[in-house]
Design an enzyme around this catalytic site. Structure first.
Site, PDB file in Angstrom:
ATOM      1  N   ASP A 195       0.485  -5.277   7.965  1.00 51.44           N
ATOM      2  CA  ASP A 195      -0.125  -5.710   9.219  1.00 51.44           C
ATOM      3  C   ASP A 195      -0.335  -7.212   9.191  1.00 51.44           C
ATOM      4  O   ASP A 195      -0.247  -7.852   8.141  1.00 51.44           O
ATOM      5  CB  ASP A 195      -1.439  -4.958   9.461  1.00 51.44           C
ATOM      6  CG  ASP A 195      -2.426  -5.150   8.323  1.00 51.44           C
ATOM      7  OD1 ASP A 195      -2.842  -6.296   8.094  1.00 51.44           O
ATOM      8  OD2 ASP A 195      -2.769  -4.149   7.649  1.00 51.44           O
ATOM      9  N   GLU A 197      29.365  -4.367 -11.738  1.00 53.86           N
ATOM     10  CA  GLU A 197      28.135  -4.422 -10.924  1.00 53.86           C
ATOM     11  C   GLU A 197      27.307  -5.667 -11.265  1.00 53.86           C
ATOM     12  O   GLU A 197      26.718  -6.300 -10.405  1.00 53.86           O
ATOM     13  CB  GLU A 197      27.294  -3.155 -11.146  1.00 53.86           C
ATOM     14  CG  GLU A 197      27.850  -1.943 -10.426  1.00 53.86           C
ATOM     15  CD  GLU A 197      27.128  -0.649 -10.815  1.00 53.86           C
ATOM     16  OE1 GLU A 197      27.019   0.235  -9.951  1.00 53.86           O
ATOM     17  OE2 GLU A 197      26.681  -0.526 -11.979  1.00 53.86           O
ATOM     18  N   SER A 208       0.874  -1.164   0.000  1.00 50.97           N
ATOM     19  CA  SER A 208       0.000   0.000   0.000  1.00 50.97           C
ATOM     20  C   SER A 208       0.912   1.215   0.000  1.00 50.97           C
ATOM     21  O   SER A 208       1.360   1.661   1.053  1.00 50.97           O
ATOM     22  CB  SER A 208      -0.908  -0.006   1.232  1.00 50.97           C
ATOM     23  OG  SER A 208      -1.658   1.195   1.268  1.00 50.97           O
TER      24      SER A 208
HETATM   25  C1  GLA Z   1       2.928   2.179  -5.165  1.00 47.35           C
HETATM   26  C2  GLA Z   1       3.842   1.015  -4.867  1.00 47.35           C
HETATM   27  C3  GLA Z   1       5.028   1.049  -5.793  1.00 47.35           C
HETATM   28  C4  GLA Z   1       4.545   0.996  -7.219  1.00 47.35           C
HETATM   29  C5  GLA Z   1       3.573   2.125  -7.494  1.00 47.35           C
HETATM   30  C6  GLA Z   1       2.934   1.958  -8.855  1.00 47.35           C
HETATM   31  O1  GLA Z   1       3.514   3.377  -4.812  1.00 47.35           O
HETATM   32  O2  GLA Z   1       4.246   1.009  -3.539  1.00 47.35           O
HETATM   33  O3  GLA Z   1       5.898  -0.012  -5.523  1.00 47.35           O
HETATM   34  O4  GLA Z   1       3.942  -0.253  -7.452  1.00 47.35           O
HETATM   35  O5  GLA Z   1       2.538   2.161  -6.516  1.00 47.35           O
HETATM   36  O6  GLA Z   1       2.006   2.950  -9.113  1.00 47.35           O
END
Ligand code: GLA
Length: 728
Positions: free
Chosen positions: A534, A614, A527
């Site tokens: 949670d 890298e 989110s």
């Molecule tokens: C949220 C997520 C990111 C990405 C964007 C895409 O911010 O946490 O990782 O997926 O949305 O819009």
């Protein structure tokens, strides 16, 4: 027997390996809490004291006994209306408009195994690990029956709780507050620890003394939130990582919540947690039932580290489900920070091809693959592949990626709708909005009313068609705004206070259908990063994207805070580019990998742009992750330093049999003429000898734990060190 009841004294005793919890039915039928803490023997009733205390009233039954007051006695499940003026767990508005209720004991049941809760996530376990106690209480006048549930899991020193409210009366009542759990302590000076934050900086640890009055944290956002996590710790003042009594209260719920701690007039402490009571009102008609979400309490008499390890094991083994609960999850590459919305099918294939060469196992296609979605102003709600952008069907792309020998994963945000979408044009009433008012937008999007089954069905149908259309083995379930304008177009006016709770039930219903119908699908919660990190989500998603902040140094603090209540296996963590996109910091790629490995590991950058050197580092990191996976995900986790206060950040994983251990150290700051920090290992067998992999040096466990390890001082910023120890 984990649960015991003594009829004569009315004592209920719950025992785990190292803790005891006791309550008692008193002469009037009230349920008093007696004790929670280190194991003792016999009745703890002697702790209760009775004095005539001014302005602390007495129940009518007590007659002339002015020493009996609910205002001073410890309650098992405090309610409003019986003379206890502290913050209650249950507040009911009765049919006559009054707020008083009066709960008295009716009986109990003990069952083997752990209870479940219909429609809500809950810890599970059969009779080999858990027992259930149900205590029945009733309010005679209204006919309300309250069932207090206790799940005792001795091995992890955990007791879970939930509450069922059933209206067995003839009239409708309004539930204004129904918390899940509460603990009353008669004495003691405590600190409380909570986890606050903001988007891209979640779960910062805050430890403050419990003072007189009510201290509150919580979320009104409809989700558990970036701002406060639904997890609280009450710790003895003197408690440290490995010393002292501490109690955890973790709410297994993904919506708005509240956590309270209150020191009362008699220096007693009450701590409680449950559903947010603001903007909440649940109408309970005769015959209807309400379930509060579950709370998991844990006790440690040996400090915070031990408390965290209880939660880690509990959630890993008895909350997470599905195929990926215990098998290694694919190392993934996510295209978000590599391309944002600007990609084509060929570009995604190119990233996957490069990643495959370096050992990455899964490509995750993030936001922008569907509908009209080249910016975040449109497209949400239209879960149909943008074939023009991908240059073919989703299946074509997935087949190409699979052809490389890689799995394929997909981003979705099912709870949302853009006003510029076919879905919104067709069903404007599916989005939350208060009639006659313009809704608050968040990231220019609106929230779908998931309290309505037909909305959940409609979106589920779209998403399952996508899942059925191609070989999709992973899904990132995102949710990118706080909920506002809560109003359900199909709900009666007097039931609007239920909508947010029902929204969460709708979310869980959707996730449960995915769990049942796509049992091998790995779902990662998200989110805006860690805004819904949670325990509720862990029931459906064994991993959650921990934060949109991918900077290794900020992540150290975020993951440190997260580790108090959640296992490392749940922490989605990626290596991203330097300078970092969130804060511009430049860190070595091996440091970024060291931090990301303390989680479910992946990459989130354009690997095609890395230097040859890298790329070789990435290859090596992935090999190392596979090698260390077992000790990282299944081992015991120890916080060796506090990175909020010290330059040196260090943490350690120890296999349960103590035969293998991995210590990770990152220097968060550098100085001229440095003071050498010493990091003390933990959790090893002091008697055994351990060989360090890189140097071949052999140490005793005792030396590493009591003498410590001098951290090598090299010039350079943000350097990481690793010690991999194997018993000889
Ligand atoms: C949220 C997520 C990111 C990405 C964007 C895409 O911010 O946490 O990782 O997926 O949305 O819009």
């Amino acid at each position: 027997m984990a649960v015991q009841y003594e009829k004569l004294s009315g004592l209920f005793t719950l025992e785990t390996e190292n803790s005891m919890y006791q309550m008692k039915v008193d002469a009037y039928g009230f349920l008093l809490h007696l004790y929670y803490g280190k194991k003792t023997a016999g009745s703890m009733e002697y702790l209760l004291t009775y004095y005539d205390r001014g302005f602390s009233g007495n129940p009518y039954d007590a007659d002339r006994d002015r020493t009996y007051s609910m205002d001073a006695l410890p309650q098992e499940y405090p309610i409003w209306g019986n003379g206890d003026y502290r913050s209650p767990c249950l507040e009911v508005r009765m049919a006559d408009g009054s707020f008083g209720s009066d709960l008295r004991y009716q009986g109990y049941e003990i069952e083997d195994g752990k209870y479940g809760i219909a429609g809500l996530p809950a810890v599970y376990g059969d009779s080999s690990i858990a027992q259930t106690l149900k205590i029945f209480m009733a309010d005679e006048k209204s006919g309300l029956e309250i069932v207090l549930y206790y799940g005792v899991i001795p091995e992890y020193d955990v007791i879970t709780r939930t509450v069922k409210v059933e209206n067995r009366g003839r009239e409708t009542v309004q539930l204004e507050k129904v918390y899940s759990a509460c603990l009353d302590f008669l004495s003691g000076e405590y600190d409380w620890i909570s986890f606050y934050g903001r988007h891209a900086m979640e779960r910062t640890v805050q430890r403050t003394p419990v003072v007189h009055g009510l201290q509150v944290i919580g979320s009104r956002r409809g989700t558990s939130s970036h701002q406060y996590n639904p997890f609280l710790i009450l710790a003895a003042h003197e408690a440290t990582e490995d010393y002292g009594d501490c109690y955890g209260l973790s709410l297994i719920y993904s919506g708005s919540f509240k956590g309270e701690v209150e020191k009362d007039q008699y220096n007693q402490t009450r701590i409680s947690i449950g559903i947010q009571d603001e903007q909440f009102c649940y109408e309970l008609k005769p015959g209807e039932v309400f379930y509060a979400p579950e709370a998991a309490m844990a006790f440690s008499g040996q400090g915070l580290g031990n408390l965290s390890r209880h939660y880690h094991k509990l959630y890993r083994h008895h909350l997470c489900r599905g195929k990926y609960k215990s098998v290694p999850r694919p190392v993934l590459i996510n295209n978000w920070e590599a391309t944002y919305f600007d990609f084509t099918g060929d570009k995604i294939y190119e990233i996957a091809r490069q990643a495959k060469e370096l050992g990455v196992e899964m490509l995750v296609l993030d936001d922008g693959w569907f509908g009209k979605r080249d910016t975040d102003y449109s497209g949400l709600g239209d879960w149909k592949t943008n074939e023009r952008k991908l240059g073919g069907t989703l299946k074509d792309l997935v087949n190409r990626i699979n052809g490389l020998g890689m799995k394929f994963g997909l981003w979705v945000e099912p709870e949302m709708v853009s006003e510029d979408s076919e879905l919104y044009r067709e069903h404007p009433d599916w989005a939350f909005a208060i009639p006659g008012r313009k809704p608050v937008r968040g990231r220019s999007q609106l929230v779908l009313d998931f309290s309505r089954p037909e909305v959940v069905d409609g979106i589920y149908k779209q998403i399952s068609m996508v899942l059925d259309s191609a070989n999709i083995e992973y899904m990132k379930w995102d949710m990118n705004r706080s909920i506002s304008d809560v109003y359900s177009a199909v709900m009666a006016a007097d039931r609007q206070g239920e909508v947010l709770y029902r929204y969460v039930l709708g979310l869980y219903d959707f996730l449960e259908r995915l769990h049942v119908n796509y049992p091998d699908l790995l779902v990662e919660g998200c989110s805006g990063g860690g805004g819904r990190f949670d325990a509720g989500m862990l029931y459906y998603c064994p991993q959650i994207w921990c934060s949109d902040n991918t900077d290794a140094i900020d992540r150290i603090s975020i993951q440190y805070g997260t580790s108090f209540g959640y296992p490392v296996s749940a922490v989605g963590s990626h290596v991203s580019v330097a300078p970092n996109h969130q804060n511009g910091r430049v860190t070595p790629i091996d440091t970024r990998a060291a931090v990301a490995m303390a989680g479910s590991f992946g990459y989130e950058l354009d690997l095609c742009r890395l230097t040859e050197e890298e790329k070789q580092q990435v290859k090596r990191q992935i090999e190392e992750y596979h090698k260390y996976w077992d000790v990282i995900h299944n081992g015991d986790y120890y916080r060796l330093t506090n990175p909020m206060e010290q330059d040196v950040a260090a943490w350690q994983f120890v296999r349960e049999d103590k035969r293998e251990s991995l210590i990770q150290v990152v220097m968060q700051n550098t100085h001229g003429n440095p003071v050498v920090p010493y990091v003390k290992a933990a959790g090893l067998d002091p008697e055994k000898r351990y060989r360090e992999e890189d140097t071949g040096v052999v140490y005793t466990g005792a030396a590493l734990m009591y003498g410590g390890i001098p951290v090598p001082q090299r010039a350079g910023e943000y350097l990481a060190y690793r010690m991999y120890l194997v018993q000889v």
